[in-house]
Motif scaffolding. Structure first.
Motif, PDB file in Angstrom:
ATOM      1  N   LYS A 293      45.395  48.328  42.823  1.00  0.00           N
ATOM      2  CA  LYS A 293      44.741  48.249  41.513  1.00  0.00           C
ATOM      3  C   LYS A 293      43.482  49.103  41.456  1.00  0.00           C
ATOM      4  O   LYS A 293      43.262  49.817  40.488  1.00  0.00           O
ATOM      5  CB  LYS A 293      44.445  46.795  41.165  1.00  0.00           C
ATOM      6  CG  LYS A 293      45.711  46.004  40.849  1.00  0.00           C
ATOM      7  CD  LYS A 293      45.412  44.710  40.144  1.00  0.00           C
ATOM      8  CE  LYS A 293      46.694  44.053  39.644  1.00  0.00           C
ATOM      9  NZ  LYS A 293      46.418  42.818  38.885  1.00  0.00           N
ATOM     10  N   ILE A 294      42.624  49.012  42.468  1.00  0.00           N
ATOM     11  CA  ILE A 294      41.440  49.878  42.550  1.00  0.00           C
ATOM     12  C   ILE A 294      41.366  50.407  43.976  1.00  0.00           C
ATOM     13  O   ILE A 294      41.210  49.634  44.919  1.00  0.00           O
ATOM     14  CB  ILE A 294      40.141  49.125  42.211  1.00  0.00           C
ATOM     15  CG1 ILE A 294      40.223  48.436  40.855  1.00  0.00           C
ATOM     16  CG2 ILE A 294      38.959  50.096  42.231  1.00  0.00           C
ATOM     17  CD1 ILE A 294      38.992  47.609  40.514  1.00  0.00           C
ATOM     18  N   ALA A 295      41.476  51.713  44.140  1.00  0.00           N
ATOM     19  CA  ALA A 295      41.434  52.281  45.481  1.00  0.00           C
ATOM     20  C   ALA A 295      40.039  52.131  46.088  1.00  0.00           C
ATOM     21  O   ALA A 295      39.889  51.667  47.216  1.00  0.00           O
ATOM     22  CB  ALA A 295      41.835  53.750  45.442  1.00  0.00           C
ATOM     23  N   ILE A 296      39.002  52.523  45.340  1.00  0.00           N
ATOM     24  CA  ILE A 296      37.620  52.396  45.802  1.00  0.00           C
ATOM     25  C   ILE A 296      36.840  51.679  44.713  1.00  0.00           C
ATOM     26  O   ILE A 296      36.692  52.200  43.602  1.00  0.00           O
ATOM     27  CB  ILE A 296      36.993  53.770  46.099  1.00  0.00           C
ATOM     28  CG1 ILE A 296      37.802  54.504  47.183  1.00  0.00           C
ATOM     29  CG2 ILE A 296      35.538  53.621  46.518  1.00  0.00           C
ATOM     30  CD1 ILE A 296      37.341  55.930  47.432  1.00  0.00           C
ATOM     31  N   ALA A 297      36.359  50.479  44.998  1.00  0.00           N
ATOM     32  CA  ALA A 297      35.648  49.663  44.014  1.00  0.00           C
ATOM     33  C   ALA A 297      34.185  49.550  44.418  1.00  0.00           C
ATOM     34  O   ALA A 297      33.871  49.149  45.540  1.00  0.00           O
ATOM     35  CB  ALA A 297      36.281  48.277  43.914  1.00  0.00           C
ATOM     36  N   ILE A 298      33.294  49.897  43.491  1.00  0.00           N
ATOM     37  CA  ILE A 298      31.857  49.925  43.780  1.00  0.00           C
ATOM     38  C   ILE A 298      31.122  49.140  42.701  1.00  0.00           C
ATOM     39  O   ILE A 298      31.280  49.415  41.504  1.00  0.00           O
ATOM     40  CB  ILE A 298      31.331  51.374  43.826  1.00  0.00           C
ATOM     41  CG1 ILE A 298      32.100  52.186  44.874  1.00  0.00           C
ATOM     42  CG2 ILE A 298      29.834  51.398  44.107  1.00  0.00           C
ATOM     43  CD1 ILE A 298      31.804  53.672  44.833  1.00  0.00           C
ATOM     44  N   GLY A 299      30.299  48.201  43.114  1.00  0.00           N
ATOM     45  CA  GLY A 299      29.474  47.434  42.186  1.00  0.00           C
ATOM     46  C   GLY A 299      30.096  46.103  41.818  1.00  0.00           C
ATOM     47  O   GLY A 299      31.309  46.009  41.621  1.00  0.00           O
ATOM     48  N   PRO A 300      29.293  45.043  41.704  1.00  0.00           N
ATOM     49  CA  PRO A 300      29.835  43.702  41.463  1.00  0.00           C
ATOM     50  C   PRO A 300      30.591  43.560  40.151  1.00  0.00           C
ATOM     51  O   PRO A 300      31.530  42.767  40.059  1.00  0.00           O
ATOM     52  CB  PRO A 300      28.587  42.800  41.502  1.00  0.00           C
ATOM     53  CG  PRO A 300      27.424  43.705  41.334  1.00  0.00           C
ATOM     54  CD  PRO A 300      27.817  45.017  41.899  1.00  0.00           C
ATOM     55  N   ARG A 301      30.212  44.312  39.120  1.00  0.00           N
ATOM     56  CA  ARG A 301      30.896  44.142  37.833  1.00  0.00           C
ATOM     57  C   ARG A 301      32.331  44.657  37.854  1.00  0.00           C
ATOM     58  O   ARG A 301      33.138  44.236  37.024  1.00  0.00           O
ATOM     59  CB  ARG A 301      30.113  44.827  36.711  1.00  0.00           C
ATOM     60  CG  ARG A 301      28.893  44.040  36.267  1.00  0.00           C
ATOM     61  CD  ARG A 301      28.201  44.663  35.067  1.00  0.00           C
ATOM     62  NE  ARG A 301      27.102  43.825  34.627  1.00  0.00           N
ATOM     63  CZ  ARG A 301      27.211  42.856  33.729  1.00  0.00           C
ATOM     64  NH1 ARG A 301      28.384  42.621  33.175  1.00  0.00           N
ATOM     65  NH2 ARG A 301      26.166  42.140  33.382  1.00  0.00           N
ATOM     66  N   THR A 302      32.661  45.547  38.772  1.00  0.00           N
ATOM     67  CA  THR A 302      34.055  45.992  38.844  1.00  0.00           C
ATOM     68  C   THR A 302      34.967  44.854  39.263  1.00  0.00           C
ATOM     69  O   THR A 302      36.159  44.871  38.971  1.00  0.00           O
ATOM     70  CB  THR A 302      34.223  47.150  39.842  1.00  0.00           C
ATOM     71  OG1 THR A 302      33.885  46.697  41.156  1.00  0.00           O
ATOM     72  CG2 THR A 302      33.349  48.321  39.471  1.00  0.00           C
ATOM     73  N   TRP A 303      34.422  43.862  39.943  1.00  0.00           N
ATOM     74  CA  TRP A 303      35.239  42.790  40.518  1.00  0.00           C
ATOM     75  C   TRP A 303      34.987  41.448  39.849  1.00  0.00           C
ATOM     76  O   TRP A 303      35.907  40.672  39.632  1.00  0.00           O
ATOM     77  CB  TRP A 303      34.943  42.686  42.009  1.00  0.00           C
ATOM     78  CG  TRP A 303      36.086  42.208  42.838  1.00  0.00           C
ATOM     79  CD1 TRP A 303      36.296  40.951  43.336  1.00  0.00           C
ATOM     80  CD2 TRP A 303      37.205  42.976  43.293  1.00  0.00           C
ATOM     81  NE1 TRP A 303      37.447  40.898  44.066  1.00  0.00           N
ATOM     82  CE2 TRP A 303      38.031  42.138  44.070  1.00  0.00           C
ATOM     83  CE3 TRP A 303      37.576  44.316  43.122  1.00  0.00           C
ATOM     84  CZ2 TRP A 303      39.206  42.570  44.666  1.00  0.00           C
ATOM     85  CZ3 TRP A 303      38.736  44.751  43.727  1.00  0.00           C
ATOM     86  CH2 TRP A 303      39.540  43.892  44.476  1.00  0.00           C
ATOM     87  N   PHE A 304      33.712  41.175  39.546  1.00  0.00           N
ATOM     88  CA  PHE A 304      33.327  39.836  39.105  1.00  0.00           C
ATOM     89  C   PHE A 304      32.856  39.771  37.658  1.00  0.00           C
ATOM     90  O   PHE A 304      32.408  38.712  37.209  1.00  0.00           O
ATOM     91  CB  PHE A 304      32.208  39.298  40.005  1.00  0.00           C
ATOM     92  CG  PHE A 304      32.544  39.298  41.460  1.00  0.00           C
ATOM     93  CD1 PHE A 304      33.394  38.343  41.996  1.00  0.00           C
ATOM     94  CD2 PHE A 304      32.022  40.265  42.314  1.00  0.00           C
ATOM     95  CE1 PHE A 304      33.713  38.348  43.349  1.00  0.00           C
ATOM     96  CE2 PHE A 304      32.330  40.280  43.664  1.00  0.00           C
ATOM     97  CZ  PHE A 304      33.179  39.317  44.178  1.00  0.00           C
ATOM     98  N   GLY A 305      32.943  40.882  36.924  1.00  0.00           N
ATOM     99  CA  GLY A 305      32.441  40.862  35.558  1.00  0.00           C
ATOM    100  C   GLY A 305      30.956  40.553  35.540  1.00  0.00           C
ATOM    101  O   GLY A 305      30.181  41.102  36.305  1.00  0.00           O
TER     102      GLY A 305
END
Length: 467
Positions: A293-305
């Motif tokens: 779904k996301i190869a490289i995820a950076i920052g809390p909002r990308t994951w936790f809103g």
């Protein structure tokens, strides 16, 4: 780091039911000629733990090659520089296997095979063994990872370990302890598979919350939550790892999204690793629905809103990663400050796509009326079946158009009303211009419609020559 040299210390163990004295071998690369048997089963766990907690610093617990040890509780390091390994240090299927076999009830129970988080576990080593978490398709069990290392310690080593099928949330966890965990090396491990892509039954491959660590040359196959996840872990280098999936959905390949426990501090944390990827070599139908779904995820909002409000991830670096396969997003970044992201490349058979979430019904109808992976709509629908918007059916291709009769009629009506509206507007503009010209005695000449400069004698409140 303290180490006993030569054969100065001895200890008594029972091997093959023959009690005798064995000298401790201190060099970490010398294979032991003896190993601990996997029986009797009912006292095995206690026997292994007793050897560790009674043998002092530098002791190596030797496990037998090609042997399974069914343990009922974690095997816990007890003193500095201890080691758990397979005799001869094999790196394949001959590695001894610690099998998580303790009881589980009401969603909690035995989940961890090896625990290296004791208060005095500096320099302990877990080498050349296998860890079988034995989830076996069950729902997750509340508890620790297959392997729990770190804590308030420094200089630990995990290498050539195969960790798979954890009962709980991760195949390998390096914990921060009281924020004094430091300098853990995780290298040459094969981590797979980890968790299920069924909703909320995921598991990480490698989870790191220890500062100044080195995570390199590991292969993480078929994780389902995060491939390699840093819980900030400042000053940590993650490089030359390979993350891939073949037949499952992976939520995140490389994750720098967790604000806790280090308050988003990724200072000098560097990700330079091979890609999370699907290993399909040719284009075609993705029968396994394998997607990251996301190869490289950076920052809390990308994951936790908005769960962490205005908190951000800070000061990390993500560079020189290669990505190939099917991704929802190659890189997603938000709520990050002073992050460097550069030279990350899509290569080979790569597509940016989508997939129905694993917790969604397989009969859910998408907005366009379709029911097909990834977005809905069948490019070759059967009669009466919805198709992908914009795609021609064979009959439409033969008739020379890809629009339905209703769509064509709608366009025709819109064009007619548009032309009529323009004509009406032009008539109204011309009518008003002629009336104004008649009032002032000025002949209307559309080709001479220019603005004149105001004369010095013209009152400021007088109307302009042309409106």
């Amino acid at each position: 780091m303290t180490r006993h040299s030569g054969r100065s210390l001895q200890h008594r163990r029972e091997v093959g039911h023959l009690p005798e004295l064995f000298s401790r071998v201190s060099h970490p690369l010398v294979a032991r000629e003896d190993c601990e048997p996997p029986d009797p089963l009912n006292t095995l766990t206690d026997c292994l733990n007793t050897l560790l907690n009674s043998s002092g610093p530098g002791y190596t617990l030797p496990l037998c090659p090609s042997t399974q040890y069914f343990i009922q509780a974690p095997i816990a390091f007890f003193a500095p520089d201890q080691e758990i390994s397979t005799v001869g240090y094999p790196s394949g299927g001959e590695r001894a296997a610690l099998v998580v076999a303790g009881p589980v009830a009401n969603g909690s129970g035995h989940t961890t095979a090896v625990d290296g988080t004791c208060q005095n576990c500096n320099g302990v080593k877990l080498r050349n063994i296998q860890i079988n978490g034995t989830r076996d398709g069950a729902s997750p069990t509340q508890g620790g990872a297959n392997i729990e290392m770190g804590g308030g310690n420094s200089g630990q080593l995990i290498e050539y370990v195969h960790s798979f099928d954890p009962r709980s949330w991760s195949c390998l966890h390096i914990a921060e302890g009281p924020f004094t965990c430091n300098n853990v090396t995780v290298q040459h491990n094969d981590i797979e598979p980890c968790g299920s892509d069924v909703f909320q039954e995921w598991a990480d491959g490698i989870s790191v919350s220890c500062q100044n660590s080195w995570i390199h040359n590991n292969t993480v196959s078929s994780p389902t939550d995060g491939g390699i996840v840093l819980f900030s872990a400042p000053e940590t280098l993650v490089e030359n790892n390979t993350i891939y999936i073949e037949a499952n959905t992976l939520l995140g390949g490389i994750n720098t999204v967790d604000y806790n426990p280090w308050k988003g501090n990724y200072t000098n944390t560097i990700f330079a690793t091979d890609s999370p990827s699907s290993v399909n070599d040719t284009r075609g139908t993705n029968n396994e629905d394998a997607v990251v779904k996301i190869a490289i995820a950076i920052g809390p909002r990308t994951w936790f809103g908005g769960q962490y409000g205005q908190n951000v991830s800070t000061s990390g670096t993500v560079y020189n990663n290669t990505l190939t396969g099917a991704f929802g997003y190659a890189i997603a970044i938000t709520s990050a400050v002073n992050f460097t992201v550069e030279n990350n490349t899509l290569i080979g058979n790569t597509t940016l796509t989508g997939a129905r979430g694993p917790n969604c019904s397989t009969t859910e109808v998408t907005p366009d009326g379709g029911d097909f992976w990834p977005f809905g709509g069948n490019p070759n629908p059967a009669p009466g079946e919805p198709g992908v918007p914009g795609a021609e059916t064979p009959s439409e291709a033969q008739s020379g158009g890809g629009l339905s009769g209703g769509a064509k009629a709608g366009i025709a009506i819109s064009v007619i009303f548009g032309v009529f509206g323009l004509a009406l507007l032009a008539w109204w503009i011309r009518r008003n211009a002629l009336k104004k010209a008649d009032r002032r005695g000025v002949g209307y000449n559309p080709t001479a419609y220019t603005t004149q400069p105001m004369s010095q004698s013209q009152p400021l409140d007088s109307p302009p020559l042309y409106e």
